[in-house]
Write a protein that holds these residues in place. Structure first.
Motif, PDB file in Angstrom:
ATOM      1  N   MET A 250       0.829  -1.209   0.000  1.00  0.00           N
ATOM      2  CA  MET A 250       0.000   0.000   0.000  1.00  0.00           C
ATOM      3  C   MET A 250       0.863   1.258   0.000  1.00  0.00           C
ATOM      4  O   MET A 250       0.531   2.245  -0.650  1.00  0.00           O
ATOM      5  CB  MET A 250      -0.936  -0.020   1.210  1.00  0.00           C
ATOM      6  CG  MET A 250      -2.003  -1.097   1.132  1.00  0.00           C
ATOM      7  SD  MET A 250      -2.993  -1.225   2.627  1.00  0.00           S
ATOM      8  CE  MET A 250      -3.955   0.265   2.497  1.00  0.00           C
ATOM      9  N   PHE A 251       1.977   1.226   0.734  1.00  0.00           N
ATOM     10  CA  PHE A 251       2.904   2.356   0.690  1.00  0.00           C
ATOM     11  C   PHE A 251       3.435   2.565  -0.731  1.00  0.00           C
ATOM     12  O   PHE A 251       3.494   3.693  -1.231  1.00  0.00           O
ATOM     13  CB  PHE A 251       4.082   2.121   1.644  1.00  0.00           C
ATOM     14  CG  PHE A 251       3.947   2.808   2.966  1.00  0.00           C
ATOM     15  CD1 PHE A 251       3.622   4.154   3.042  1.00  0.00           C
ATOM     16  CD2 PHE A 251       4.150   2.113   4.147  1.00  0.00           C
ATOM     17  CE1 PHE A 251       3.501   4.804   4.261  1.00  0.00           C
ATOM     18  CE2 PHE A 251       4.024   2.754   5.373  1.00  0.00           C
ATOM     19  CZ  PHE A 251       3.697   4.099   5.431  1.00  0.00           C
ATOM     20  N   MET A 252       3.821   1.480  -1.378  1.00  0.00           N
ATOM     21  CA  MET A 252       4.361   1.581  -2.735  1.00  0.00           C
ATOM     22  C   MET A 252       3.284   2.031  -3.722  1.00  0.00           C
ATOM     23  O   MET A 252       3.557   2.816  -4.645  1.00  0.00           O
ATOM     24  CB  MET A 252       4.950   0.241  -3.183  1.00  0.00           C
ATOM     25  CG  MET A 252       6.190  -0.188  -2.420  1.00  0.00           C
ATOM     26  SD  MET A 252       7.509   1.051  -2.486  1.00  0.00           S
ATOM     27  CE  MET A 252       7.857   1.101  -4.227  1.00  0.00           C
ATOM     28  N   LEU A 253       2.050   1.547  -3.530  1.00  0.00           N
ATOM     29  CA  LEU A 253       0.947   1.979  -4.395  1.00  0.00           C
ATOM     30  C   LEU A 253       0.700   3.477  -4.233  1.00  0.00           C
ATOM     31  O   LEU A 253       0.524   4.198  -5.226  1.00  0.00           O
ATOM     32  CB  LEU A 253      -0.319   1.189  -4.045  1.00  0.00           C
ATOM     33  CG  LEU A 253      -1.605   1.600  -4.769  1.00  0.00           C
ATOM     34  CD1 LEU A 253      -1.452   1.429  -6.277  1.00  0.00           C
ATOM     35  CD2 LEU A 253      -2.793   0.794  -4.257  1.00  0.00           C
ATOM     36  N   GLY A 254       0.721   3.965  -2.988  1.00  0.00           N
ATOM     37  CA  GLY A 254       0.554   5.397  -2.754  1.00  0.00           C
ATOM     38  C   GLY A 254       1.667   6.211  -3.382  1.00  0.00           C
ATOM     39  O   GLY A 254       1.428   7.286  -3.945  1.00  0.00           O
ATOM     40  N   GLU A 255       2.896   5.683  -3.305  1.00  0.00           N
ATOM     41  CA  GLU A 255       4.042   6.394  -3.888  1.00  0.00           C
ATOM     42  C   GLU A 255       3.913   6.503  -5.400  1.00  0.00           C
ATOM     43  O   GLU A 255       4.111   7.583  -5.981  1.00  0.00           O
ATOM     44  CB  GLU A 255       5.332   5.667  -3.504  1.00  0.00           C
ATOM     45  CG  GLU A 255       6.590   6.376  -3.939  1.00  0.00           C
ATOM     46  CD  GLU A 255       7.853   5.718  -3.383  1.00  0.00           C
ATOM     47  OE1 GLU A 255       8.770   5.441  -4.181  1.00  0.00           O
ATOM     48  OE2 GLU A 255       7.902   5.479  -2.171  1.00  0.00           O
ATOM     49  N   TYR A 256       3.548   5.411  -6.061  1.00  0.00           N
ATOM     50  CA  TYR A 256       3.428   5.455  -7.521  1.00  0.00           C
ATOM     51  C   TYR A 256       2.194   6.222  -7.967  1.00  0.00           C
ATOM     52  O   TYR A 256       2.211   6.861  -9.027  1.00  0.00           O
ATOM     53  CB  TYR A 256       3.433   4.030  -8.092  1.00  0.00           C
ATOM     54  CG  TYR A 256       4.830   3.554  -8.386  1.00  0.00           C
ATOM     55  CD1 TYR A 256       5.434   3.776  -9.619  1.00  0.00           C
ATOM     56  CD2 TYR A 256       5.586   2.923  -7.406  1.00  0.00           C
ATOM     57  CE1 TYR A 256       6.717   3.367  -9.876  1.00  0.00           C
ATOM     58  CE2 TYR A 256       6.883   2.515  -7.648  1.00  0.00           C
ATOM     59  CZ  TYR A 256       7.449   2.735  -8.888  1.00  0.00           C
ATOM     60  OH  TYR A 256       8.732   2.345  -9.138  1.00  0.00           O
ATOM     61  N   ALA A 257       1.103   6.196  -7.160  1.00  0.00           N
ATOM     62  CA  ALA A 257      -0.064   7.025  -7.490  1.00  0.00           C
ATOM     63  C   ALA A 257       0.308   8.500  -7.422  1.00  0.00           C
ATOM     64  O   ALA A 257      -0.138   9.306  -8.255  1.00  0.00           O
ATOM     65  CB  ALA A 257      -1.210   6.719  -6.523  1.00  0.00           C
ATOM     66  N   ALA A 258       1.152   8.869  -6.444  1.00  0.00           N
ATOM     67  CA  ALA A 258       1.598  10.267  -6.337  1.00  0.00           C
ATOM     68  C   ALA A 258       2.509  10.642  -7.500  1.00  0.00           C
ATOM     69  O   ALA A 258       2.445  11.767  -8.012  1.00  0.00           O
ATOM     70  CB  ALA A 258       2.320  10.474  -5.005  1.00  0.00           C
ATOM     71  N   ILE A 259       3.353   9.703  -7.940  1.00  0.00           N
ATOM     72  CA  ILE A 259       4.249   9.977  -9.070  1.00  0.00           C
ATOM     73  C   ILE A 259       3.432  10.203 -10.347  1.00  0.00           C
ATOM     74  O   ILE A 259       3.683  11.152 -11.107  1.00  0.00           O
ATOM     75  CB  ILE A 259       5.238   8.807  -9.261  1.00  0.00           C
ATOM     76  CG1 ILE A 259       6.209   8.730  -8.080  1.00  0.00           C
ATOM     77  CG2 ILE A 259       6.021   8.962 -10.563  1.00  0.00           C
ATOM     78  CD1 ILE A 259       6.970   7.427  -8.005  1.00  0.00           C
ATOM     79  N   VAL A 260       2.445   9.341 -10.581  1.00  0.00           N
ATOM     80  CA  VAL A 260       1.600   9.498 -11.770  1.00  0.00           C
ATOM     81  C   VAL A 260       0.786  10.786 -11.665  1.00  0.00           C
ATOM     82  O   VAL A 260       0.554  11.476 -12.674  1.00  0.00           O
ATOM     83  CB  VAL A 260       0.686   8.266 -11.949  1.00  0.00           C
ATOM     84  CG1 VAL A 260      -0.238   8.457 -13.141  1.00  0.00           C
ATOM     85  CG2 VAL A 260       1.526   7.008 -12.144  1.00  0.00           C
ATOM     86  N   LEU A 261       0.348  11.142 -10.438  1.00  0.00           N
ATOM     87  CA  LEU A 261      -0.381  12.400 -10.246  1.00  0.00           C
ATOM     88  C   LEU A 261       0.484  13.596 -10.623  1.00  0.00           C
ATOM     89  O   LEU A 261       0.015  14.515 -11.314  1.00  0.00           O
ATOM     90  CB  LEU A 261      -0.831  12.528  -8.784  1.00  0.00           C
ATOM     91  CG  LEU A 261      -1.500  13.850  -8.409  1.00  0.00           C
ATOM     92  CD1 LEU A 261      -2.868  13.968  -9.084  1.00  0.00           C
ATOM     93  CD2 LEU A 261      -1.631  13.998  -6.908  1.00  0.00           C
ATOM     94  N   MET A 262       1.748  13.609 -10.198  1.00  0.00           N
ATOM     95  CA  MET A 262       2.635  14.721 -10.552  1.00  0.00           C
ATOM     96  C   MET A 262       2.912  14.746 -12.050  1.00  0.00           C
ATOM     97  O   MET A 262       3.039  15.821 -12.647  1.00  0.00           O
ATOM     98  CB  MET A 262       3.947  14.614  -9.769  1.00  0.00           C
ATOM     99  CG  MET A 262       3.796  14.750  -8.265  1.00  0.00           C
ATOM    100  SD  MET A 262       2.866  16.204  -7.733  1.00  0.00           S
ATOM    101  CE  MET A 262       4.013  17.513  -8.106  1.00  0.00           C
TER     102      MET A 262
END
Length: 348
Positions: A250-262
């Motif tokens: 879940m931490f990694m999913l949040g990190e990649y969701a934030a990267i795609v958001l940026m």
């Protein structure tokens, strides 16, 4: 009763359906973004990367997900167990919630609110709490040090991102993300008598801010060369060192969701969103969502390449870049942009 159904029930069901569709599409996109990240890194290092699970390794991300789901979660005995398990949930929820106002094409967003950019900025600022909660609740010196680093880093680069957004808002005159995209139909190119094209997008008129935003996005999402909160050479795995199985996923999913958001925000603010590179046939025959996804993938490709060949910064270099380089430049660009708009009469 009929008024209640028409006013609340039907719009509510439509919004829930739109949210579920967006989440499913986003999670699938993140799965293949993660696969692409590993393949790009492997190509730069002249190796093959994931290539076993499915054709060309296309199912590798789903195999990794199943592995994490079926592993036994281990919670340190001295940790604050409720906060320890809540931290990754907070991180991934906030990262996905920011997508509610992102327009992937004209009139294609779950909520088109007039303060969309402020909503995204506020939600992305809150994401640091998941990291701090995870680092503190782990009851580990390494995890806590990683969480403190992340807090300082994200606050430092949010300042630069805020000033970058201000320069864009000065040019557009609106906080609505759809308006920001549509404003890029008129720019340098059209003022020279050309048809609407990539020359009208903000990357050209605000080029220094485009570069600052891209680099600050790397720091904001803890991507290399700014991955100091989880620097494995000194902090093992930083704030995630005590996590495994589903909470780690879940931490990694949040990190990649934030990267795609940026990446999506970079596309909206500077690369014309869903607008075609040239507003002529056959480019404008292609639906806008394909241009949006293509541009977002291109920005992610640039982020992935940075990970492959730029060495990690020291922490003092990271702080100096944010406060002594980006902050003065972005402040000056806000002043210069306002001055140019006022003198030329181009203000929105």
């Amino acid at each position: 009763m009929d008024q209640f159904i028409d006013t609340y029930l039907i719009p509510g069901v439509i919004m829930i359906a739109q949210s579920l569709l967006l989440l499913v599409a986003l999670l699938l996109f993140i799965a293949y973004v993660l696969y692409a990240d590993r393949k790009i890194w492997a190509a730069v290092q002249m190796r093959r990367g994931p290539n076993v699970v499915g054709p060309w390794g296309l199912f590798q991300s789903f195999a990794d997900m199943l592995k994490f789901v079926f592993k036994e979660p281990v919670i340190p005995s001295a940790s604050s167990k409720v906060v320890f398990l809540l931290a990754p949930l907070v991180s991934v929820t906030l990262a996905l919630a920011a997508w509610a106002v992102i327009p992937v094409a004209e009139n294609w967003s779950v909520a088109s609110i007039n303060i969309g950019i402020l909503y995204v900025f506020a939600i992305s600022s809150l994401e640091v709490y998941g990291v701090i909660m995870g680092g503190w609740a782990s009851n580990s010196k390494y995890a806590f040090l990683g969480a403190l680093r992340s807090a300082a880093q994200m606050i430092s680069y949010e300042v630069s991102i805020g000033f970058v957004i201000i320069t864009v808002l000065l040019c557009v005159g609106s906080l609505n993300l759809t308006d920001i995209v549509l404003s890029q139909q008129d720019g340098f190119g059209t003022k020279l008598g050309l048809t609407n094209s990539f020359l009208d997008w903000h990357w050209l008129s605000l080029f220094p801010m485009f570069i600052i935003f891209f680099i600050s996005a790397l720091a904001e999402t803890n991507r290399p060369p700014f991955d100091l909160p989880e620097a494995e050479s000194e902090l093992v795995a930083g704030f995630m060192v005590e996590y495994g199985s589903t909470p780690y996923m879940m931490f990694m999913l949040g990190e990649y969701a934030a990267i795609v958001l940026m990446s999506a925000l970079t596309t909206i603010l500077f690369l014309g969103g869903w607008l075609p590179p040239i507003d002529l046939a056959p480019f404008n025959w292609i639906p806008g969502i394909f241009w949006f996804v293509g541009k977002t993938a291109m920005v992610f490709f640039m982020i992935s390449l940075v990970k492959a060949f730029v060495p990690r910064y020291r922490y003092d270099q990271l702080m100096r870049l944010g406060w002594k380089v980006f902050l003065p430049i972005s402040l000056f660009m806000v002043f210069l942009t306002a001055l140019v708009l006022q003198v030329t009469g181009w203000a929105a």
